[in-house]
Design a protein around this motif. Structure first.
Motif, PDB file in Angstrom:
ATOM      1  N   LEU A   1      -6.894  -2.838  -3.422  1.00  0.00           N
ATOM      2  CA  LEU A   1      -6.391  -2.297  -4.682  1.00  0.00           C
ATOM      3  C   LEU A   1      -7.542  -1.904  -5.612  1.00  0.00           C
ATOM      4  CD1 LEU A   1      -3.364  -4.671  -5.347  1.00  0.00           C
ATOM      5  CD2 LEU A   1      -3.245  -2.216  -4.913  1.00  0.00           C
ATOM      6  N   ILE A   2      -8.599  -2.740  -5.632  1.00  0.00           N
ATOM      7  CA  ILE A   2      -9.754  -2.427  -6.486  1.00  0.00           C
ATOM      8  C   ILE A   2     -10.468  -1.184  -5.969  1.00  0.00           C
ATOM      9  CG2 ILE A   2     -12.002  -3.264  -7.265  1.00  0.00           C
ATOM     10  CD1 ILE A   2     -10.799  -6.094  -7.271  1.00  0.00           C
ATOM     11  N   GLU A   3     -10.630  -1.101  -4.628  1.00  0.00           N
ATOM     12  CA  GLU A   3     -11.248   0.094  -4.036  1.00  0.00           C
ATOM     13  C   GLU A   3     -10.407   1.337  -4.291  1.00  0.00           C
ATOM     14  OE1 GLU A   3     -11.498  -0.982   0.006  1.00  0.00           O
ATOM     15  OE2 GLU A   3     -13.219  -2.332  -0.226  1.00  0.00           O
ATOM     16  N   MET A   4      -9.099   1.148  -4.362  1.00  0.00           N
ATOM     17  CA  MET A   4      -8.182   2.252  -4.614  1.00  0.00           C
ATOM     18  C   MET A   4      -8.349   2.794  -6.034  1.00  0.00           C
ATOM     19  SD  MET A   4      -4.029   2.159  -4.225  1.00  0.00           S
ATOM     20  CE  MET A   4      -4.047   1.586  -2.529  1.00  0.00           C
TER      21      MET A   4
ATOM     22  N   ILE B   1       8.712  -1.434  -5.692  1.00  0.00           N
ATOM     23  CA  ILE B   1       8.069  -0.180  -5.308  1.00  0.00           C
ATOM     24  C   ILE B   1       7.872  -0.205  -3.800  1.00  0.00           C
ATOM     25  CG2 ILE B   1       6.112   1.349  -5.706  1.00  0.00           C
ATOM     26  CD1 ILE B   1       5.490  -0.351  -8.219  1.00  0.00           C
ATOM     27  N   GLY B   2       8.408   0.808  -3.123  1.00  0.00           N
ATOM     28  CA  GLY B   2       8.329   0.819  -1.668  1.00  0.00           C
ATOM     29  C   GLY B   2       6.926   0.623  -1.136  1.00  0.00           C
ATOM     30  N   GLU B   3       5.930   1.250  -1.778  1.00  0.00           N
ATOM     31  CA  GLU B   3       4.544   1.102  -1.335  1.00  0.00           C
ATOM     32  C   GLU B   3       3.593   1.563  -2.440  1.00  0.00           C
ATOM     33  OE1 GLU B   3       1.475   2.874   2.044  1.00  0.00           O
ATOM     34  OE2 GLU B   3       3.617   3.305   2.200  1.00  0.00           O
ATOM     35  N   ILE B   4       2.518   0.833  -2.636  1.00  0.00           N
ATOM     36  CA  ILE B   4       1.458   1.287  -3.539  1.00  0.00           C
ATOM     37  C   ILE B   4       0.484   2.117  -2.713  1.00  0.00           C
ATOM     38  CG2 ILE B   4      -0.453   0.588  -5.035  1.00  0.00           C
ATOM     39  CD1 ILE B   4       1.135  -1.892  -5.774  1.00  0.00           C
ATOM     40  N   ARG B   5       0.471   3.434  -2.978  1.00  0.00           N
ATOM     41  CA  ARG B   5      -0.317   4.346  -2.163  1.00  0.00           C
ATOM     42  C   ARG B   5      -1.516   4.938  -2.892  1.00  0.00           C
ATOM     43  NH1 ARG B   5       4.597   8.029   0.421  1.00  0.00           N
ATOM     44  NH2 ARG B   5       5.574   6.367   1.674  1.00  0.00           N
ATOM     45  N   ASP B   6      -1.524   4.870  -4.230  1.00  0.00           N
ATOM     46  CA  ASP B   6      -2.569   5.536  -4.985  1.00  0.00           C
ATOM     47  C   ASP B   6      -2.898   4.739  -6.235  1.00  0.00           C
ATOM     48  OD1 ASP B   6      -0.712   6.476  -7.207  1.00  0.00           O
ATOM     49  OD2 ASP B   6       0.209   7.459  -5.483  1.00  0.00           O
ATOM     50  N   PRO B   7      -4.042   4.998  -6.860  1.00  0.00           N
ATOM     51  CA  PRO B   7      -4.460   4.225  -8.029  1.00  0.00           C
ATOM     52  C   PRO B   7      -3.491   4.346  -9.202  1.00  0.00           C
ATOM     53  CG  PRO B   7      -5.906   6.125  -7.683  1.00  0.00           C
ATOM     54  CD  PRO B   7      -5.069   5.989  -6.473  1.00  0.00           C
TER      55      PRO B   7
ATOM     56  N   THR C   1       4.717  -3.230  -1.444  1.00  0.00           N
ATOM     57  CA  THR C   1       4.016  -3.411  -0.176  1.00  0.00           C
ATOM     58  C   THR C   1       2.684  -2.675  -0.222  1.00  0.00           C
ATOM     59  OG1 THR C   1       4.866  -1.442   0.964  1.00  0.00           O
ATOM     60  CG2 THR C   1       6.242  -3.425   1.015  1.00  0.00           C
ATOM     61  N   LEU C   2       1.830  -3.067   0.719  1.00  0.00           N
ATOM     62  CA  LEU C   2       0.497  -2.468   0.827  1.00  0.00           C
ATOM     63  C   LEU C   2       0.109  -2.506   2.300  1.00  0.00           C
ATOM     64  CD1 LEU C   2      -1.590  -1.464  -1.345  1.00  0.00           C
ATOM     65  CD2 LEU C   2      -2.711  -3.683  -1.103  1.00  0.00           C
ATOM     66  N   HIS C   3      -0.654  -1.526   2.751  1.00  0.00           N
ATOM     67  CA  HIS C   3      -1.114  -1.504   4.143  1.00  0.00           C
ATOM     68  C   HIS C   3      -2.508  -2.106   4.227  1.00  0.00           C
ATOM     69  CE1 HIS C   3       1.978   0.760   6.358  1.00  0.00           C
ATOM     70  NE2 HIS C   3       2.227   1.322   5.186  1.00  0.00           N
ATOM     71  N   THR C   4      -2.586  -3.402   4.494  1.00  0.00           N
ATOM     72  CA  THR C   4      -3.867  -4.066   4.761  1.00  0.00           C
ATOM     73  C   THR C   4      -3.661  -5.068   5.884  1.00  0.00           C
ATOM     74  OG1 THR C   4      -3.422  -5.733   3.065  1.00  0.00           O
ATOM     75  CG2 THR C   4      -4.715  -3.831   2.391  1.00  0.00           C
ATOM     76  N   ASN C   5      -4.767  -5.567   6.435  1.00  0.00           N
ATOM     77  CA  ASN C   5      -4.679  -6.477   7.570  1.00  0.00           C
ATOM     78  C   ASN C   5      -4.299  -7.896   7.192  1.00  0.00           C
ATOM     79  OD1 ASN C   5      -5.217  -4.712   9.689  1.00  0.00           O
ATOM     80  ND2 ASN C   5      -7.423  -4.901   9.445  1.00  0.00           N
TER      81      ASN C   5
ATOM     82  N   LEU D   1      -6.994  -5.379 -15.031  1.00  0.00           N
ATOM     83  CA  LEU D   1      -5.538  -5.244 -14.980  1.00  0.00           C
ATOM     84  C   LEU D   1      -4.945  -6.088 -13.859  1.00  0.00           C
ATOM     85  CD1 LEU D   1      -4.731  -1.421 -15.452  1.00  0.00           C
ATOM     86  CD2 LEU D   1      -4.055  -3.305 -16.948  1.00  0.00           C
ATOM     87  N   LEU D   2      -5.652  -6.129 -12.733  1.00  0.00           N
ATOM     88  CA  LEU D   2      -5.138  -6.796 -11.539  1.00  0.00           C
ATOM     89  C   LEU D   2      -5.189  -8.314 -11.669  1.00  0.00           C
ATOM     90  CD1 LEU D   2      -4.040  -6.181  -8.712  1.00  0.00           C
ATOM     91  CD2 LEU D   2      -6.393  -6.224  -7.866  1.00  0.00           C
ATOM     92  N   ALA D   3      -6.315  -8.846 -12.174  1.00  0.00           N
ATOM     93  CA  ALA D   3      -6.515 -10.293 -12.207  1.00  0.00           C
ATOM     94  C   ALA D   3      -5.406 -11.051 -12.936  1.00  0.00           C
ATOM     95  CB  ALA D   3      -7.885 -10.619 -12.806  1.00  0.00           C
ATOM     96  N   PRO D   4      -4.987 -10.633 -14.137  1.00  0.00           N
ATOM     97  CA  PRO D   4      -3.974 -11.412 -14.848  1.00  0.00           C
ATOM     98  C   PRO D   4      -2.542 -11.172 -14.374  1.00  0.00           C
ATOM     99  CG  PRO D   4      -4.661  -9.562 -16.189  1.00  0.00           C
ATOM    100  CD  PRO D   4      -5.521  -9.535 -14.966  1.00  0.00           C
ATOM    101  N   THR D   5      -2.326 -10.166 -13.530  1.00  0.00           N
ATOM    102  CA  THR D   5      -0.947  -9.816 -13.180  1.00  0.00           C
ATOM    103  C   THR D   5      -0.530 -10.225 -11.776  1.00  0.00           C
ATOM    104  OG1 THR D   5      -1.690  -7.602 -12.494  1.00  0.00           O
ATOM    105  CG2 THR D   5      -0.881  -7.850 -14.753  1.00  0.00           C
ATOM    106  N   ILE D   6      -1.471 -10.277 -10.836  1.00  0.00           N
ATOM    107  CA  ILE D   6      -1.070 -10.549  -9.450  1.00  0.00           C
ATOM    108  C   ILE D   6      -0.752 -12.030  -9.265  1.00  0.00           C
ATOM    109  CG2 ILE D   6      -3.427 -10.860  -8.538  1.00  0.00           C
ATOM    110  CD1 ILE D   6      -2.320  -9.139  -6.092  1.00  0.00           C
ATOM    111  N   LEU D   7       0.446 -12.304  -8.749  1.00  0.00           N
ATOM    112  CA  LEU D   7       0.905 -13.683  -8.558  1.00  0.00           C
ATOM    113  C   LEU D   7       0.569 -14.193  -7.158  1.00  0.00           C
ATOM    114  CD1 LEU D   7       4.467 -13.333 -10.109  1.00  0.00           C
ATOM    115  CD2 LEU D   7       2.475 -14.400 -11.182  1.00  0.00           C
ATOM    116  N   GLY D   8       0.772 -13.335  -6.165  1.00  0.00           N
ATOM    117  CA  GLY D   8       0.522 -13.774  -4.797  1.00  0.00           C
ATOM    118  C   GLY D   8       0.767 -12.662  -3.800  1.00  0.00           C
TER     119      GLY D   8
END
Length: 572
Positions: free
Chosen positions: A436-439, A398-404, A423-427, A445-452
């Motif tokens: 992502l959580i604020e979004m 996905i080119g960019e995650i822009r919305d929830p 990709t994501l726009h963060t510092n 959903l996020l905890a078990p899926t995000i690898l790095g």
């Protein structure tokens, strides 16, 4: 057979000098073969892949062939020698006659095995020649500069462009459609725009900015991430220049009140280039920005992105997982898309169904199905992603995650057995989780899926031609956060020369931090922990941040301390 023997001996000499291990040499030979690059000289492959430094390789190559090694940056080519040899011959063999001492002519070569080229130059010169070794980059640049002074050089092209300022576009700023079309098709304007594009490509620019002002139409190039002014034209030429660029981009020259987007596809030499064009109405007219896309850059390998060995090992492992989410984060222009393309190159194969959704599709990659986003027709990232998941993909980019909605669908896709790259726009890497959580992406959903998460920036490389060592003052080290460093440290700066355009920098490389998500961090995500808490937990297990990676590259002489501080200030 002769080339094979030369390569074998060269490899052995590099090993004997301690510049390469036997294992690394075998790995390089195998990698070159596996990537279908068997015809590329092993020395060139070793340098491009980061196994050895170019200066070390050239030193060993010079010794192998008993040649003097010459720096061409300070050499003045004698015109009376140059005019005897065709430019085409010099470009073909990457060889250049430099100067005569008595009857003998010194000739710069980049490949000592090209004996035919040396013989042909000697025939044209009708004189004995003495070859000296120089880097391929320097030979080609000196060829361009030397022949260009006679015909078609950058300086000549700049003079041609500047002389066009004396032309009149044929009317005031508010002109009718037919006048605009005629102006955009006049030979001097065509020549001007063509040369602006060529100069930008030659200088390695990533973007061209054409900006109207009250009195002047300014042209700036973005080189190594920094905007630099190149030309200033009379505003009477503005309408004609913009019209020509619109014609090339297949845009509506009559529309001057709305933004427009287009593309130009050109072949310059052996390069296939695409210019992504954006036209925006501004106070004094229309501003044009052209993003230069070199299709060769899509073939970049992960090994060539500047990742440290540890970061490369971790990131390469992440993108080879069967399912989960891997993110690349950083500001606009930090090279995120290039990193994703390199990751896709690393895992692309005939037995995988890889689908991407991008805005826009910048490069086409074999075996990969690429979907361009089109919001005007209702095709958003989220909508495209839903359709993609019905296409039985193994890997989704996905080119960019822009919305929830997009973030949640990505997480659900990872849960159901897909590998998702985005990709994501963060510092920095830890703040990507909280973003992502604020979004609106649910922590469960996020905890078990995000690898790095890989966070990155691009830093300018110190120019290799004018690089000079120095010992930094304690205040400089203190500003960088290493004031407690024990002992002396030697850093480097570029003095500024013709090769780097007086900037002291030439080219860019990446600095990175890689956050690998483990069970402890998953628990913190579930608990909605702050970015600083996640950072502390990761640091306790060896996580190194962007500033650390940048300082390592500064100490090794790749970049400067000032450059590292400049690009990492936002993450302090």
């Amino acid at each position: 057979m002769i080339v094979k023997k030369v390569e074998t001996r060269l490899g052995q000499m590099l090993v004997e000098e301690g510049l390469l291990s036997e294992e690394e040499l075998e790995q390089a030979l195998a990698d070159r073969q596996n990537r279908g690059l068997g015809g590329k000289p092993i020395g060139k492959y070793l340098v491009e892949s980061g196994f050895v430094k170019e200066t070390d390789f050239l030193r060993i190559l010079a010794r192998q062939f008993n040649l003097a090694l010459m720096d061409l940056s300070e050499i003045q080519v004698q015109p009376e020698v140059l005019e005897k040899v065709p430019e085409e011959l010099c470009r073909k063999y990457k060889i250049l006659p430099l100067f005569a001492i008595g009857e003998e002519v010194t000739v710069a070569i980049s490949d000592p095995t090209q004996i035919d080229g040396v013989d042909m130059v000697a025939r044209y010169l009708k004189a004995p020649v003495q070859p000296v070794l120089a880097s391929e980059t320097q030979v080609l640049q000196t060829i361009a500069a030397s022949f260009g002074k006679k015909d078609g050089s950058e300086e000549g092209e700049r003079d041609d462009i500047s002389s066009l300022n004396r032309l009149e576009s044929g009317g005031e700023r508010d002109v009718d459609l037919e006048t605009l079309r005629r102006a955009g098709e006049e030979a001097p304007i065509i020549k001007m725009v063509d040369k602006i594009l060529k100069l930008a490509v030659r200088e390695g620019a990533s973007d061209i900015h054409v900006e109207p002002g009250e009195e002047q139409l300014m042209v700036r190039f973005r080189v190594d991430g920094m905007l630099q002014k190149r030309f200033g034209f009379s505003m009477r030429l503005a309408a004609a220049v913009v019209s020509r660029m619109k014609i090339l981009s297949d845009l509506d020259i009559s529309e001057r009140q709305k933004p427009q987007d287009g593309r130009i596809q050109l072949k310059m030499g052996d390069k296939e280039l695409e210019f992504r064009v954006s036209v925006l109405p501004v106070y004094y007219g229309e501003k044009v920005v052209m993003r230069i896309l070199d299709r060769a850059s899509v073939r970049v390998q992960l090994e060539n992105l500047g990742l440290s060995k540890q970061n490369l090992r971790i990131f390469d492992g992440l993108v080879r997982q069967p399912n989960g989410i891997v993110l690349v984060t950083g500001p606009t222009g930090s090279g995120k898309s290039t990193t994703l393309y390199a990751a896709l190159n690393a895992i692309n194969s005939i037995d995988k169904n890889i689908v991407t959704v991008e805005d826009p599709v910048e490069y086409q990659i074999p075996l990969i199905n690429q979907v361009p986003v089109n919001p005007r027709r209702g095709l958003t990232f989220a909508g495209a992603l839903r359709s993609i998941l019905r296409q039985d993909p193994d890997i989704v980019m996905i080119g960019e995650i822009r919305d929830p909605e997009t973030g949640s669908i990505a997480a659900e896709a990872a849960l159901t057995g897909h590998l998702v790259l985005s990709t994501l726009h963060t510092n920095d890497a830890p703040s990507s989780v909280t973003r992502l959580i604020e979004m609106g992406v649910a922590p469960f959903l996020l905890a078990p899926t995000i690898l790095g998460i890989l966070a990155q920036r691009l830093v300018r490389r110190v120019c290799p031609q004018c690089k000079a060592p120095y010992e930094p003052k304690p205040a400089e080290l203190h500003e960088a956060g290493i004031g407690e460093l024990v002992g002396k440290v030697t850093l480097h700066r570029g003095k500024g020369c013709g090769y780097c355009g007086g900037t002291g920098y030439k080219g860019r490389t990446g600095i990175h931090e890689v956050l690998k998500v483990d069970e402890e961090i998953r628990d913190l995500i579930t608990e909605r922990a702050s970015a600083s808490q996640i950072r502390r937990a990761a640091a306790a297990k060896g996580f190194k941040d962007l500033r650390f990676d940048g300082l390592k590259k500064a100490v090794s002489g790749q970049t400067s301390l000032e450059e590292v501080i400049r690009v990492t200030k936002a993450v302090e």
